[in-house]
Design a protein around this motif. Structure first.
Motif, PDB file in Angstrom:
ATOM      1  N   HIS A 132      -7.256   5.713   7.144  1.00 49.74           N
ATOM      2  CA  HIS A 132      -7.393   6.177   8.525  1.00 49.74           C
ATOM      3  C   HIS A 132      -8.080   7.531   8.632  1.00 49.74           C
ATOM      4  O   HIS A 132      -8.093   8.140   9.693  1.00 49.74           O
ATOM      5  CB  HIS A 132      -6.015   6.226   9.188  1.00 49.74           C
ATOM      6  N   GLY A 133      -8.648   7.999   7.531  1.00 46.44           N
ATOM      7  CA  GLY A 133      -9.426   9.224   7.574  1.00 46.44           C
ATOM      8  C   GLY A 133      -8.618  10.495   7.658  1.00 46.44           C
ATOM      9  O   GLY A 133      -9.161  11.560   8.010  1.00 46.44           O
ATOM     10  N   ALA A 134      -7.331  10.435   7.361  1.00 43.35           N
ATOM     11  CA  ALA A 134      -6.494  11.635   7.393  1.00 43.35           C
ATOM     12  C   ALA A 134      -6.701  12.453   6.121  1.00 43.35           C
ATOM     13  O   ALA A 134      -7.079  11.920   5.077  1.00 43.35           O
ATOM     14  CB  ALA A 134      -5.021  11.244   7.521  1.00 43.35           C
ATOM     15  N   TRP A 135      -6.468  13.749   6.244  1.00 43.43           N
ATOM     16  CA  TRP A 135      -6.407  14.576   5.035  1.00 43.43           C
ATOM     17  C   TRP A 135      -5.028  14.325   4.425  1.00 43.43           C
ATOM     18  O   TRP A 135      -4.002  14.596   5.046  1.00 43.43           O
ATOM     19  CB  TRP A 135      -6.567  16.052   5.365  1.00 43.43           C
ATOM     20  N   ARG A 167       0.825  -1.199   0.000  1.00 43.07           N
ATOM     21  CA  ARG A 167       0.000   0.000   0.000  1.00 43.07           C
ATOM     22  C   ARG A 167       0.865   1.256   0.000  1.00 43.07           C
ATOM     23  O   ARG A 167       1.904   1.291   0.647  1.00 43.07           O
ATOM     24  CB  ARG A 167      -0.908   0.025   1.233  1.00 43.07           C
ATOM     25  N   THR A 168       0.389   2.272  -0.669  1.00 43.64           N
ATOM     26  CA  THR A 168       1.120   3.530  -0.667  1.00 43.64           C
ATOM     27  C   THR A 168       0.797   4.307   0.599  1.00 43.64           C
ATOM     28  O   THR A 168      -0.199   4.050   1.285  1.00 43.64           O
ATOM     29  CB  THR A 168       0.738   4.383  -1.884  1.00 43.64           C
ATOM     30  N   ALA A 169       1.642   5.296   0.914  1.00 44.87           N
ATOM     31  CA  ALA A 169       1.387   6.165   2.064  1.00 44.87           C
ATOM     32  C   ALA A 169       0.058   6.895   1.900  1.00 44.87           C
ATOM     33  O   ALA A 169      -0.664   7.134   2.867  1.00 44.87           O
ATOM     34  CB  ALA A 169       2.531   7.149   2.223  1.00 44.87           C
ATOM     35  N   VAL A 170      -0.257   7.276   0.651  1.00 46.42           N
ATOM     36  CA  VAL A 170      -1.518   7.965   0.384  1.00 46.42           C
ATOM     37  C   VAL A 170      -2.693   7.058   0.749  1.00 46.42           C
ATOM     38  O   VAL A 170      -3.633   7.473   1.444  1.00 46.42           O
ATOM     39  CB  VAL A 170      -1.611   8.393  -1.096  1.00 46.42           C
ATOM     40  N   ALA A 171      -2.659   5.819   0.288  1.00 40.24           N
ATOM     41  CA  ALA A 171      -3.741   4.880   0.581  1.00 40.24           C
ATOM     42  C   ALA A 171      -3.878   4.640   2.073  1.00 40.24           C
ATOM     43  O   ALA A 171      -4.990   4.586   2.615  1.00 40.24           O
ATOM     44  CB  ALA A 171      -3.500   3.557  -0.155  1.00 40.24           C
ATOM     45  N   LEU A 172      -2.769   4.525   2.767  1.00 34.52           N
ATOM     46  CA  LEU A 172      -2.791   4.295   4.209  1.00 34.52           C
ATOM     47  C   LEU A 172      -3.435   5.478   4.930  1.00 34.52           C
ATOM     48  O   LEU A 172      -4.262   5.295   5.832  1.00 34.52           O
ATOM     49  CB  LEU A 172      -1.372   4.072   4.724  1.00 34.52           C
ATOM     50  N   GLY A 173      -3.067   6.696   4.525  1.00 32.59           N
ATOM     51  CA  GLY A 173      -3.658   7.874   5.138  1.00 32.59           C
ATOM     52  C   GLY A 173      -5.151   7.949   4.904  1.00 32.59           C
ATOM     53  O   GLY A 173      -5.928   8.284   5.812  1.00 32.59           O
ATOM     54  N   CYS A 174      -5.580   7.617   3.690  1.00 32.76           N
ATOM     55  CA  CYS A 174      -7.012   7.639   3.370  1.00 32.76           C
ATOM     56  C   CYS A 174      -7.771   6.616   4.199  1.00 32.76           C
ATOM     57  O   CYS A 174      -8.894   6.882   4.664  1.00 32.76           O
ATOM     58  CB  CYS A 174      -7.213   7.372   1.883  1.00 32.76           C
TER      59      CYS A 174
END
Length: 215
Positions: free
Chosen positions: A10-13, A1-8
């Motif tokens: 977890h509900g992060a902007w 998984r990419t960092a972007v996908a991981l952030g999404c």
């Protein structure tokens, strides 16, 4: 998984600072480097670097127009249309008065087209690889895997690296800056000028080697 996908997940902007890197998407052979960026909430990207337009041309792209407007508009009562149901240009940026940056960007993209933009990116990446190969052949440390247009060059200690950078700048053949990466100082080479040639790269490699000999 990419960092972007991981952030999404977890509900992060999730914001992507795509100063140079987002332009990789314009070149089919490099687009995999920004895979997953489309999931982000917002992007920023420079035009004045790879697109070679005036210095303060940049882009802010947001997937949530209502949040964008809420962050930027100030709804001054004397400005017609400000804060209304349909965003005005002044609702989207921090300036009320500014020059027509968009025209220069449009003209550059219109002239290059999709194929021209892809070739510009690919050519600069090839020249960056040429820099790395030329400097490595002279026994210098290349600290990064050169996958785009950036090359990091080390010269031993941090002080020596900064001294070499200063000597290259004094020489005047080319201009290289410095950066700190993973706690160490490096010379940072970024190839983005549309007019740069292989001969320019080779002359610049020789300038770096001359600078090293002086330190």
């Amino acid at each position: 998984r990419t960092a972007v996908a991981l952030g999404c997940e977890h509900g992060a902007w999730v914001h992507v600072d795509g100063a140079f890197g987002l332009w990789a998407a314009a070149a089919p052979g490099r687009a995999h480097l920004v895979e997953g960026a489309e999931l982000a909430d917002s992007w920023s990207c420079d035009g004045h670097k790879w697109l070679n337009v005036p210095y303060d041309c940049g882009f802010a792209i947001c997937a949530h127009p209502d949040v964008h407007v809420a962050a930027m508009n100030y709804a001054a009562s004397y400005l017609t249309g400000s804060g209304g149901p349909v965003p005005m240009p002044g609702d989207l940026v921090p300036e009320s008065s500014r020059r027509a940056r968009g025209f220069a960007v449009w003209a550059a993209l219109r002239e290059l087209g999709a194929e021209g933009m892809a070739e510009l990116v690919e050519r600069c990446c090839r020249l960056a690889a040429r820099f790395a190969e030329g400097l490595a052949a002279r026994g210098l440390e290349i600290a990064n895997e050169v996958v785009l247009n950036q090359v990091l060059v080390g010269f031993g200690s941090d002080d020596r690296t900064d001294a070499v950078i200063a000597a290259v700048q004094r020489d005047g053949t080319c201009w290289m800056g410095g950066t700190t990466w993973r706690g160490r100082r490096y010379m940072r080479i970024a190839v983005s000028n549309a007019a740069t040639t292989e001969a320019d790269v080779d002359r610049s490699v020789e300038a770096v080697v001359r600078a090293v000999a002086l330190i």
